[in-house]
Design an enzyme around this catalytic site. Structure first.
Site, mmCIF file in Angstrom:
data_model
loop_
_atom_site.group_PDB
_atom_site.id
_atom_site.type_symbol
_atom_site.label_atom_id
_atom_site.label_comp_id
_atom_site.label_asym_id
_atom_site.label_seq_id
_atom_site.Cartn_x
_atom_site.Cartn_y
_atom_site.Cartn_z
ATOM 1 N N TYR A 56 2.384 7.035 2.888
ATOM 2 C CA TYR A 56 1.038 7.409 2.450
ATOM 3 C C TYR A 56 0.557 8.558 3.316
ATOM 4 O O TYR A 56 0.119 8.387 4.438
ATOM 5 C CB TYR A 56 0.077 6.229 2.552
ATOM 6 C CG TYR A 56 0.456 5.013 1.732
ATOM 7 C CD1 TYR A 56 1.338 5.109 0.652
ATOM 8 C CD2 TYR A 56 -0.067 3.764 2.035
ATOM 9 C CE1 TYR A 56 1.689 3.993 -0.087
ATOM 10 C CE2 TYR A 56 0.274 2.634 1.287
ATOM 11 C CZ TYR A 56 1.154 2.761 0.231
ATOM 12 O OH TYR A 56 1.491 1.640 -0.494
ATOM 13 N N HIS A 130 9.825 -0.897 1.255
ATOM 14 C CA HIS A 130 8.943 -0.362 0.218
ATOM 15 C C HIS A 130 9.597 -0.374 -1.164
ATOM 16 O O HIS A 130 8.958 -0.712 -2.168
ATOM 17 C CB HIS A 130 8.530 1.070 0.588
ATOM 18 C CG HIS A 130 7.201 1.462 0.073
ATOM 19 N ND1 HIS A 130 6.373 2.357 0.704
ATOM 20 C CD2 HIS A 130 6.511 1.082 -1.034
ATOM 21 C CE1 HIS A 130 5.256 2.513 0.019
ATOM 22 N NE2 HIS A 130 5.322 1.759 -1.043
ATOM 23 N N GLY A 218 -13.522 -1.470 -15.855
ATOM 24 C CA GLY A 218 -14.381 -0.969 -16.923
ATOM 25 C C GLY A 218 -15.029 0.359 -16.595
ATOM 26 O O GLY A 218 -15.783 0.902 -17.400
#
Length: 333
Positions: A56, A130, A218
């Site tokens: 990351y 990973h 949403g």
């Protein structure tokens, strides 16, 4: 905050925090001070489980997480990951620097030493592979982590997106505390073989993207994704597939409204109700969303509620793969 037990002794908060989005893939990265604020608030609210990885950034996320959690080190569990071959800075940033997988034992040790320094810790609480490396026997991978555990540099071993046979082989060499894999209302393939295997072996499940990469909240609309948001490259977020998938969220929104909670809380609570050995790690960079996610811990759903929720988002109705072809080739090995 309620807690969950992963494996044979790793206790974590029922909901953790996925930290990847603090510096890559979803648009504008957080500053160090902003990341510190989110991490400190998470600890204040009872979260003890934090997820990062060397890739990351690469590398920057571990530094952000390590620095932000330094004042709380004795209160938290920090998970990080090894297993990618990361190229030099000239290749770009983020996942563009990945040149494939690499779980050679000597490389695992190199990553562990580097992660310890970046995190500023004396031991890695949970060290995941990973992605499975098809060129390195999983027994060798497990053995390498077993050595690190014996040396006091790692506490617990984990896998990510591994298949059932791989989990069994690894667990026979070094007990696996947790499998981190995508699991949510819009991806439930784990229920057929993986979850039964985990429960047979006593391995915990750590679902990433438990909110369907934000879709189940949403709040996602085609125009809300930044130009550099990696979701734009995922089949489920493209064109007609996204339109169809968004329509499925409407039923969840209605159920959530009836219960006086948000769709995100409904989706997270559904996962939490799937078993006490499951600890999802929704990611966020916003404190209001962090507070909202944590609220899911106190939501009670009846068997009838759970069945209705699952029926509202049938997995067969989800349009598109969860990754592009290159990503799909790396899961389930």
């Amino acid at each position: 905050m309620k807690t969950r037990k992963l494996g044979d002794g790793l206790e974590v908060s029922a909901i953790g925090l996925g930290c990847m989005g603090m510096n890559q893939v979803y648009g504008t990265p957080l500053t160090a001070s902003a990341a510190n604020e989110v991490l400190a608030k998470a600890v204040e609210l009872g979260i003890t489980f934090f997820d990062t990885a060397e890739v990351y950034g690469p590398f920057l996320n571990e530094e952000l997480v390590g620095a932000g959690l330094k004042p709380f080190r004795d209160k938290v569990v920090i998970a990080t990951k090894f297993g990618f071959d990361i190229g030099p800075e000239g290749l770009g940033s983020g996942y563009s620097r990945m040149r494939g997988v690499n779980s050679r034992p000597e490389h695992i040790r190199e990553v562990a030493e580097a992660s310890l320094k970046r995190l500023g810790v004396e031991v890695i609480d949970l060290f995941y592979q990973h992605r499975v490396d098809p060129n390195v026997p999983i027994e060798d991978v497990a053995g390498a982590v077993k050595d690190l555990i014996a040396e006091g540099k790692v506490k617990h071993f984990g896998l990510s997106e591994a298949g059932a046979a791989t989990i069994r082989k690894a667990h026979a060499v070094q007990p696996v505390a947790a499998l981190q894999s995508e699991y949510s209302l819009w991806f439930r393939e784990l229920e057929a073989e993986i979850l039964p295997t985990l429960r047979e072996l006593g391995v915990g499940l750590v679902p990433y993207s438990p909110l369907g990469r934000g879709l189940l909240t949403g709040a996602i609309k085609p125009e809300t994704l930044a130009e550099n948001d990696f979701r734009r490259g995922l089949p489920r977020f493209q064109g007609e597939a996204l339109t169809k998938n968004l329509s499925l969220v409407e039923a969840l929104t209605q159920i959530a409204a009836e219960k006086g909670i948000t769709p995100a809380q409904l989706a997270l609570s559904w996962i939490l109700h799937q078993g006490e050995d499951i600890a999802p790690i929704p990611g966020t960079t916003k404190i209001p969303r962090l507070q909202e996610n944590i609220g899911a811990v106190d939501v009670v759903l009846s068997p009838e509620d759970l069945a209705r929720i699952a029926a509202a988002v049938p997995e067969t109705a989800i349009e598109g793969d969860r990754y592009a072809p290159a990503g799909m080739a790396m899961v389930g090995r």
